[in-house]
Write a protein that holds these residues in place. Structure first.
Motif, short mmCIF file in Angstrom:
data_model
loop_
_atom_site.label_atom_id
_atom_site.label_comp_id
_atom_site.label_asym_id
_atom_site.label_seq_id
_atom_site.Cartn_x
_atom_site.Cartn_y
_atom_site.Cartn_z
N UNK A 149 46.82 146.00 28.17
CA UNK A 149 47.39 144.92 27.37
C UNK A 149 46.55 143.65 27.53
N UNK A 150 46.15 143.37 28.75
CA UNK A 150 45.34 142.18 29.03
C UNK A 150 43.98 142.30 28.36
N UNK A 151 43.35 143.47 28.47
CA UNK A 151 42.04 143.67 27.85
C UNK A 151 42.12 143.53 26.34
N UNK A 152 43.16 144.10 25.75
CA UNK A 152 43.34 144.02 24.30
C UNK A 152 43.45 142.57 23.85
N UNK A 153 44.21 141.78 24.59
CA UNK A 153 44.37 140.36 24.26
C UNK A 153 43.04 139.64 24.30
N UNK A 154 42.28 139.88 25.35
CA UNK A 154 40.98 139.20 25.51
C UNK A 154 40.01 139.59 24.40
N UNK A 155 39.99 140.86 24.03
CA UNK A 155 39.10 141.32 22.96
C UNK A 155 39.49 140.66 21.63
N UNK A 156 40.79 140.60 21.36
CA UNK A 156 41.27 139.98 20.12
C UNK A 156 40.94 138.49 20.09
N UNK A 157 41.08 137.82 21.23
CA UNK A 157 40.77 136.40 21.30
C UNK A 157 39.29 136.14 21.01
N UNK A 158 38.44 136.98 21.55
CA UNK A 158 37.00 136.80 21.33
C UNK A 158 36.62 137.09 19.88
N UNK A 159 37.26 138.08 19.28
CA UNK A 159 37.00 138.39 17.87
C UNK A 159 37.46 137.23 16.98
N UNK A 160 38.60 136.65 17.36
CA UNK A 160 39.16 135.54 16.57
C UNK A 160 38.25 134.32 16.57
N UNK A 161 37.47 134.15 17.61
CA UNK A 161 36.59 132.97 17.71
C UNK A 161 35.50 132.95 16.64
N UNK A 162 35.21 134.11 16.04
CA UNK A 162 34.22 134.15 14.96
C UNK A 162 34.91 134.45 13.62
N UNK A 163 36.23 134.20 13.57
CA UNK A 163 36.96 134.32 12.32
C UNK A 163 37.50 135.69 11.99
N UNK A 164 37.30 136.66 12.89
CA UNK A 164 37.81 138.01 12.63
C UNK A 164 39.25 138.07 13.10
N UNK A 165 40.16 137.59 12.22
CA UNK A 165 41.56 137.47 12.62
C UNK A 165 42.43 137.33 11.37
N UNK A 166 43.72 137.59 11.52
CA UNK A 166 44.67 137.38 10.44
C UNK A 166 44.84 135.89 10.20
N UNK A 167 45.22 135.55 8.98
CA UNK A 167 45.47 134.14 8.65
C UNK A 167 46.75 133.63 9.31
N UNK A 168 47.70 134.55 9.48
CA UNK A 168 48.97 134.19 10.10
C UNK A 168 49.56 135.41 10.78
N UNK A 169 50.68 135.20 11.46
CA UNK A 169 51.34 136.31 12.17
C UNK A 169 51.85 137.36 11.19
N UNK A 170 52.06 136.97 9.90
CA UNK A 170 52.58 137.92 8.91
C UNK A 170 51.66 139.13 8.76
N UNK A 171 50.35 138.87 8.73
CA UNK A 171 49.40 139.97 8.62
C UNK A 171 49.47 140.89 9.82
N UNK A 172 49.65 140.30 11.01
CA UNK A 172 49.75 141.10 12.23
C UNK A 172 51.02 141.94 12.24
N UNK A 173 52.10 141.38 11.72
CA UNK A 173 53.37 142.11 11.66
C UNK A 173 53.28 143.26 10.67
N UNK A 174 52.63 143.04 9.52
CA UNK A 174 52.46 144.09 8.53
C UNK A 174 51.62 145.24 9.10
#
Length: 268
Positions: free
Chosen positions: A150-175
Motif C-alpha cells: 500500500x505504501x509503495x503504491x502511494x509513493x509510485x502514484x505520487x511520483x507519477x502525479x508530479x509529471x501530470x499523470x493523474x486524474x483531474x479529480x477523485x471522481x476519475x479514481x472512483x470510476x
C-alpha cells in the motif's frame, strides 16, 4: 570473565560498538557469530514496527527501548560489514552527516527555503541529482519493492502525479474502482487464478489512488479497519458464548445478526 570489558553505570555509542564487536568475536556469542546481513534483515523490519507501536501508544519508555533495538540492528550490520572490510559504523555516520548537510543547503549554504514545501522540492532535486535519476521512471524505480504494498503504491502514484499523470479529480479514481471491480468479477467467473490475482491487485491499486486523492493514508486506514474488525469479532464471539452458540456450527445468517448487533453495541 576473561573478556576485557568494563561495566559502567552509563554506557554510550562507543560502548555499544565494543559490545557488538565482543559478541561477534570467537570469545563472544555463538548465535551472534553465525549471523549475516540476510539472516537478520527481517529483524530490522520487526524492530521498526515496534518503534511505530511505541509512538502510537505514546509510551516514551517503550519508545526509548525500541529505538535502542533499531540502533542495535544498525550497529550489528555495520560490524559485520567491518569484518569483511566493506565499511564500518564511522562510514555510516559520515555518510548520513554528509547527506544531511548536502540536502539542507538552506541551513548549511546560501539557498533560500522558507517553507516546508520549498525544503521538500530542494530535497528531491538534490537527491535526484546525486543519484543520477534523470527521468521520472528513474525516480519511481528508486521506490523499494520491499516496502509494504500500500505504501509503495502511494509513493509510485505520487511520483507519477508530479509529471501530470493523474486524474483531474477523485471522481476519475472512483470510476476506476468500478471498472476494476467488474474486471475482477469477470476473472472470478472465468476461474482464471492468474488473472484473478492481477485484477485484484489492480482493484487494490485503484483504492489506494482514491485514498491519496482524499488525503487518507491507505496503510493507516486499513490498519484501523483491521482493528475495527477484530474488536467487532470479539463482541460477536462474546454474544455467541452468552447465548450458548457454537460459532462454527451457527449459520452465517445468525452470525450476521450477531455482527449487526455488535455494530450497534460499538456505536453507542
Amino acid at each position: 570473565m576473561l573478556l576485557d570489558f568494563s561495566f559502567k553505570e552509563k554506557y554510550n555509542i562507543d560502548d555499544l560498538l565494543e559490545i557488538m564487536k565482543i559478541l561477534r568475536s570467537p570469545e563472544g556469542c555463538p548465535w551472534d557469530r553465525e549471523q549475516d546481513h540476510k539472516s537478520i534483515k527481517k529483524s530490522l523490519i520487526e524492530e521498526t514496527y515496534e518503534v511505530i507501536e511505541a509512538i502510537n501508544k505514546e509510551d516514551n519508555t517503550l519508545l526509548c527501548e525500541e529505538l535502542g533495538d533499531v540502533l542495535l540492528q544498525v550497529v550489528f550490520h555495520a560490524q559485520m560489514a567491518d569484518e569483511k572490510g566493506n565499511f564500518n559504523f564511522a562510514d555510516v555516520t559520515d555518510g548520513i552527516c554528509k547527506k544531511l548537510i548536502e540536502r539542507h543547503p538552506h541551513v548549511f549554504g546560501d539557498v533560500k527555503a522558507d517553507t516546508s514545501d520549498q525544503v521538500l522540492v530542494n530535497w528531491e532535486q538534490i537527491k535526484s541529482k546525486s543519484k543520477n535519476r534523470k527521468t521520472q521512471t528513474d525516480k519511481m524505480l528508486s521506490v523499494p519493492r520491499e516496502l509494504p504494498a500500500l505504501m509503495r503504491s502511494t509513493k509510485l502514484q505520487e511520483k507519477a502525479a508530479k509529471v501530470g499523470f493523474d486524474w483531474q479529480s477523485v471522481d476519475g479514481a472512483l470510476e476506476k474502482i468500478d471498472e476494476e471491480k467488474k474486471e475482477l468479477e469477470q476473472a472470478i467467473k472465468a476461474g482464471d487464478k492468474k488473472n484473478i490475482e492481477e485484477e485484484l491487485g489492480d482493484l487494490l491499486f485503484s483504492v489506494v489512488n482514491v485514498s491519496r486523492f482524499v488525503g487518507v493514508d491507505a496503510e493507516e486506514a486499513l490498519t484501523a479497519s483491521a482493528d475495527k474488525f477484530l474488536n467487532r469479532f470479539s463482541v460477536v464471539e462474546k454474544l455467541a458464548d452468552e447465548r450458548g452458540l457454537n460459532m462454527s456450527e451457527t449459520s452465517l445468517e445468525e452470525l450476521d445478526k450477531l455482527w449487526e448487533e455488535a455494530k450497534l453495541t460499538q456505536s453507542k
